[in-house]
Design an enzyme around this catalytic site. Structure first.
Site, short mmCIF file in Angstrom:
data_model
loop_
_atom_site.label_atom_id
_atom_site.label_comp_id
_atom_site.label_asym_id
_atom_site.label_seq_id
_atom_site.Cartn_x
_atom_site.Cartn_y
_atom_site.Cartn_z
N TYR A 44 -1.99 -1.69 -1.35
CA TYR A 44 -3.46 -1.70 -1.35
C TYR A 44 -4.00 -0.42 -0.72
O TYR A 44 -4.90 0.23 -1.27
CB TYR A 44 -3.97 -2.92 -0.58
CG TYR A 44 -5.48 -3.06 -0.56
CD1 TYR A 44 -6.17 -3.46 -1.70
CD2 TYR A 44 -6.20 -2.79 0.60
CE1 TYR A 44 -7.55 -3.58 -1.68
CE2 TYR A 44 -7.58 -2.92 0.63
CZ TYR A 44 -8.25 -3.31 -0.51
OH TYR A 44 -9.62 -3.44 -0.49
N SER A 61 -11.97 1.42 0.55
CA SER A 61 -11.64 0.58 1.70
C SER A 61 -11.25 1.44 2.88
O SER A 61 -10.64 2.50 2.71
CB SER A 61 -10.48 -0.37 1.36
OG SER A 61 -10.07 -1.10 2.50
#
Length: 267
Positions: free
Chosen positions: A142, A129
């Site tokens: 995250y 990501s």
């Protein structure tokens, strides 16, 4: 002979789009899900695999190898989001996120490597990501799990270079998928000192996903990578400003970049 592609988390979102695109290009695709029985109408086979359960990883890889004899491409796509003030996220949820986003994918890699090494070829594409390149407020866990996977890939590439097995990171920005509905949200507590700022940031994050890019953009990028003789270490796929934010982090003083994030999230 068609290349065999195994995609973890291939039942929806980016994984499903990638699988369907590759099927159209003549690849033999297998996706995975914890509940494959729900996806009987899938355009490609879905095998049972939970990245947090080593036994299911071993069984799924063995099932594909038994049917096909080889796995040419592994796409480590399964992952889960998590939001909240780090102070208020339960430790169990932090560990669970790392199990899914880091330890699980590493174990899937371990499961396919012996076969790839035997065939002296293979490509592993790890979906990370853009959030993994920076510590984002209320997405810190995250960011950390995806950032760790980026670094693991860098090390893995060097360790595998003598076996003709290639590996790369593909870091997407915001895409229009169901990740927002499936991620863990720390509740917005009435007596929390973060109530206002976290609540506002959560709304902003969800709007980014809702207005995100078409997952087919990722599918086309991954198809191109599969057909690249010498893939790069890192790929970033998404909006220009999301990709440019990584460049800014590299060239700006830390506190200036931090101020940009604060202004972006209106904190």
């Amino acid at each position: 002979m068609s290349k065999v592609v195994l995609i973890t988390g291939g039942s929806s979102g980016i994984g499903k789009s990638v699988g369907e695109f590759l099927i159209g290009k003549g690849y033999k695709v297998y996706g995975t899900s914890r509940t494959p029985e729900k996806y009987t109408s899938s355009k490609f086979p879905i095998v049972a695999l939970d990245v947090t359960d080593n036994q299911t990883i071993t069984q799924a890889v063995a099932e594909v190898l038994t049917k096909e004899g080889h796995i040419d491409v592994l796409i480590n796509n399964a992952g889960v989001g998590i939001t909240g003030p780090i102070e208020e996220i339960p430790e169990a949820e932090i560990k669970s996120n790392f199990e899914t986003n880091l330890f699980g994918p590493i174990n899937v890699i371990k499961a396919v490597l012996p076969s790839m090494r035997e065939h002296k070829s293979g490509l592993i594409i790890n979906i990370t990501s853009i959030a993994g390149y920076m510590g984002l407020p209320y997405r810190g866990i995250y960011s950390a799990s995806k950032g760790a996977f980026e670094l693991v890939t860098e090390a893995f590439r060097i360790e595998l270079k003598d076996f003709n097995i290639q590996m790369t990171n593909v870091a997407p920005g915001d895409f229009a998928t169901n990740i927002a509905s499936s991620r863990y949200h720390a509740p917005i507590l009435e007596n929390s000192p973060y109530k206002k700022s976290y609540g506002n940031t959560l709304i902003l994050m969800d709007s980014h996903v809702d207005s995100g890019k078409d997952p087919m953009l990722m599918a086309k990028a991954i198809y191109k990578i599969i057909n690249t003789s010498n893939p790069k270490v890192h790929y970033k796929i998404g909006e220009f400003m999301q990709k440019f934010s990584i460049v800014l982090k590299r060239i700006l003083p830390d506190k200036v970049y931090e101020k940009l994030l604060i202004n972006h999230y209106k904190l």
